[in-house]
Scaffold this active site. Structure first.
Site, PDB file in Angstrom:
ATOM      1  N   ASP A 187      -0.198  10.227  -5.981  1.00  0.00           N
ATOM      2  CA  ASP A 187      -0.398  10.907  -4.876  1.00  0.00           C
ATOM      3  C   ASP A 187       0.587  12.575  -4.791  1.00  0.00           C
ATOM      4  O   ASP A 187       1.703  11.463  -5.094  1.00  0.00           O
ATOM      5  CB  ASP A 187      -0.540   9.979  -3.133  1.00  0.00           C
ATOM      6  CG  ASP A 187      -0.001   8.910  -3.401  1.00  0.00           C
ATOM      7  OD1 ASP A 187       1.377   9.231  -3.763  1.00  0.00           O
ATOM      8  OD2 ASP A 187      -0.260   7.918  -2.517  1.00  0.00           O
ATOM      9  N   ASN A 197      -2.046  -0.555   6.698  1.00  0.00           N
ATOM     10  CA  ASN A 197      -3.369  -0.911   7.041  1.00  0.00           C
ATOM     11  C   ASN A 197      -4.629  -0.968   5.503  1.00  0.00           C
ATOM     12  O   ASN A 197      -5.625  -0.229   4.965  1.00  0.00           O
ATOM     13  CB  ASN A 197      -4.162   0.884   7.728  1.00  0.00           C
ATOM     14  CG  ASN A 197      -3.431   1.606   6.629  1.00  0.00           C
ATOM     15  OD1 ASN A 197      -3.702   1.291   5.612  1.00  0.00           O
ATOM     16  ND2 ASN A 197      -4.047   3.101   7.499  1.00  0.00           N
ATOM     17  N   HIS A 255      -4.099   0.857   2.438  1.00  0.00           N
ATOM     18  CA  HIS A 255      -4.279   2.280   1.804  1.00  0.00           C
ATOM     19  C   HIS A 255      -3.228   1.945   0.349  1.00  0.00           C
ATOM     20  O   HIS A 255      -2.366   0.972   0.523  1.00  0.00           O
ATOM     21  CB  HIS A 255      -3.890   3.388   2.568  1.00  0.00           C
ATOM     22  CG  HIS A 255      -3.180   3.765   2.632  1.00  0.00           C
ATOM     23  ND1 HIS A 255      -2.040   4.376   3.668  1.00  0.00           N
ATOM     24  CD2 HIS A 255      -1.232   3.412   2.064  1.00  0.00           C
ATOM     25  CE1 HIS A 255      -1.139   4.666   4.125  1.00  0.00           C
ATOM     26  NE2 HIS A 255       0.149   3.694   2.613  1.00  0.00           N
ATOM     27  N   GLU A 271      -7.123   6.128   2.443  1.00  0.00           N
ATOM     28  CA  GLU A 271      -6.839   5.684   3.834  1.00  0.00           C
ATOM     29  C   GLU A 271      -7.737   4.174   3.887  1.00  0.00           C
ATOM     30  O   GLU A 271      -9.214   4.508   3.303  1.00  0.00           O
ATOM     31  CB  GLU A 271      -7.248   6.208   4.815  1.00  0.00           C
ATOM     32  CG  GLU A 271      -5.462   7.394   4.985  1.00  0.00           C
ATOM     33  CD  GLU A 271      -4.346   6.441   5.530  1.00  0.00           C
ATOM     34  OE1 GLU A 271      -4.879   5.805   5.092  1.00  0.00           O
ATOM     35  OE2 GLU A 271      -3.474   7.471   5.503  1.00  0.00           O
TER      36      GLU A 271
HETATM   37  C1  GLP Z   1       2.326   4.960   0.776  1.00  0.00           C
HETATM   38  C2  GLP Z   1       1.732   5.892  -0.687  1.00  0.00           C
HETATM   39  C3  GLP Z   1       1.682   5.330  -0.929  1.00  0.00           C
HETATM   40  C4  GLP Z   1       2.383   3.845  -1.110  1.00  0.00           C
HETATM   41  C5  GLP Z   1       2.434   2.951   0.476  1.00  0.00           C
HETATM   42  C6  GLP Z   1       3.487   1.443   1.164  1.00  0.00           C
HETATM   43  O1  GLP Z   1       2.492   5.996   2.043  1.00  0.00           O
HETATM   44  N1  GLP Z   1       1.244   7.293   0.009  1.00  0.00           N
HETATM   45  O2  GLP Z   1       1.424   5.080  -2.224  1.00  0.00           O
HETATM   46  O3  GLP Z   1       2.564   2.894  -1.866  1.00  0.00           O
HETATM   47  O4  GLP Z   1       2.104   4.276   1.812  1.00  0.00           O
HETATM   48  O5  GLP Z   1       4.286   2.408   1.345  1.00  0.00           O
HETATM   49  P1  GLP Z   1       5.843   1.622   1.379  1.00  0.00           P
HETATM   50  O6  GLP Z   1       6.353   1.245   0.419  1.00  0.00           O
HETATM   51  O7  GLP Z   1       7.177   2.743   1.924  1.00  0.00           O
HETATM   52  O8  GLP Z   1       5.663   0.923   2.478  1.00  0.00           O
END
Ligand code: GLP
Length: 265
Positions: free
Chosen positions: A67, A137, A139, A144
Site C-alpha cells: 500500500d 481492526n 486490516h 479496512e
Molecule cells: C498499517 C499498514 C499495514 C500494516 C498495519 C499494522 O496501517 N497499512 O500494512 O501491516 O497497519 O501496522 P504496524 O505493524 O505498525 O502495527
C-alpha cells in the site's frame, strides 16, 4: 494455516527472515510482496545484515508493496516509498527499478493506479511470498473492515481507528492522509505463500478473530483461512487469547519431529 508461536518479537523477525531466505535459495529472482509499519522492521534489519555479512542477495528480486498513502508529495518522509528506502532498499543490493508501490505520480489518475498495479504484478509472474502485518481492526494492507473479500488494488478510505494508530508518524496532523491505495484482498490471496507477522498484546484480538473466528469482511485477515499456504508468526503476547494455543504448539512439535526424522533418512 501454520500458526507458529515464538518467544518474542526478535524470534518472529528471525523466523520471517528464514522464510524469505528459503524462497531466495530456490529462486534468486523471487517476487516478494512487502509490508510497512512497525511490525516487519526487525525482520528487515535481519535481511540487511544477511545481505551485508552473509552473502544474501536481492540483485534479481522484484518487490511489490501492499500500500501507499494517496496525496503525500513525492519524497515525503512519511510515504511508504520513503519508509522502504530507509528501512530496506537503501541497504541491500536490490535494483530499485524493480521495487514497486501503488504510487500515484503527480498528474496521474489515482483511479488508474490500481488496475495498472495489478497488471504489473501479473507481468512479473505474480508474488511468490507476501509479507503482512495486521491492524488492530484486522486490516491487511489498508483493507479496512467491510472491504470486499474479492477486492483488487484500489483507493480506500482509512478508518478513524487506523488514522489514530498512525498519527504518531505525522508531526503535523493536517498532513496525514485519509486515503490510500492498497492491494485488495484478492490480490493478496493470489500470492503463493503468505507470511503474517503479529507482535504485541494490542494485536491479540485481531489475531484471534482472524485465525479462530468466522471468515468475515469485518475481520479482513480472516480471509487468509481460505489460502492454502499461510504462515502466521506470533509472539507470546499476540497469541495470548487464542483458544487452541496448546494445539498450535503441539502441531509445531510434531512437525519438528517429522522433519528431523526425514532429515535422518
Ligand atoms: C498499517 C499498514 C499495514 C500494516 C498495519 C499494522 O496501517 N497499512 O500494512 O501491516 O497497519 O501496522 P504496524 O505493524 O505498525 O502495527
Amino acid at each position: 494455516m501454520d500458526v507458529i508461536i515464538l518467544k518474542d518479537g526478535d524470534a518472529v523477525a528471525a523466523e520471517g527472515a528464514v522464510l524469505l531466505r528459503q524462497v531466495l535459495q530456490r529462486k534468486a529472482n523471487a517476487v516478494f510482496g512487502l509490508a510497512s509499519g512497525r511490525t516487519p522492521l526487525a525482520m528487515y534489519r535481519r535481511l540487511v545484515v544477511d545481505c551485508r555479512d552473509a552473502g544474501l542477495s536481492f540483485r534479481e528480486v522484484t518487490t511489490f508493496n501492499l500500500d501507499e498513502y494517496l496525496g503525500l508529495p513525492p519524497g515525503d518522509p512519511q510515504s511508504y516509498r520513503a519508509y522502504m528506502q530507509r528501512e530496506l532498499f537503501d541497504h541491500i543490493d536490490i535494483d530499485v527499478s524493480n521495487t514497486f508501490l501503488p504510487e500515484c505520480g503527480a498528474g496521474a489518475d489515482p483511479l488508474e493506479t490500481g488496475p495498472a498495479y495489478e497488471a504489473l504484478i501479473r507481468s512479473r509472474g505474480g508474488i511468490d511470498l507476501q509479507v503482512l502485518g495486521i491492524g488492530r481492526n484486522g486490516h491487511i494492507g489498508f483493507n479496512e473492515p467491510t472491504s470486499s473479500l474479492r477486492s483488487r488494488t484500489r483507493i480506500k478510505t482509512l478508518t478513524r481507528e487506523t488514522i489514530a494508530a498512525n498519527k504518531q508518524y505525522f508531526e503535523d496532523p493536517a498532513t496525514q492522509p485519509q486515503l490510500a491505495i492498497t492491494m485488495g484482498i484478492a490480490t493478496i490471496m493470489d500470492a503463493g505463500h503468505i507470511v503474517l507477522l503479529a507482535t504485541g498484546a494490542d494485536k491479540a484480538e485481531a489475531v484471534r478473530q482472524s485465525i479462530e473466528g468466522p471468515v468475515s469482511a469485518m475481520w479482513p485477515a480472516s480471509m487468509l483461512q481460505l489460502h492454502e499456504k499461510v504462515s502466521v508468526l506470533l509472539d507470546e503476547t499476540a497469541a495470548s487469547t487464542l483458544a487452541l494455543r496448546d494445539y498450535y504448539d503441539w502441531v509445531a512439535e510434531q512437525k519438528r519431529k517429522l522433519f528431523e526424522s526425514l532429515e535422518e533418512r
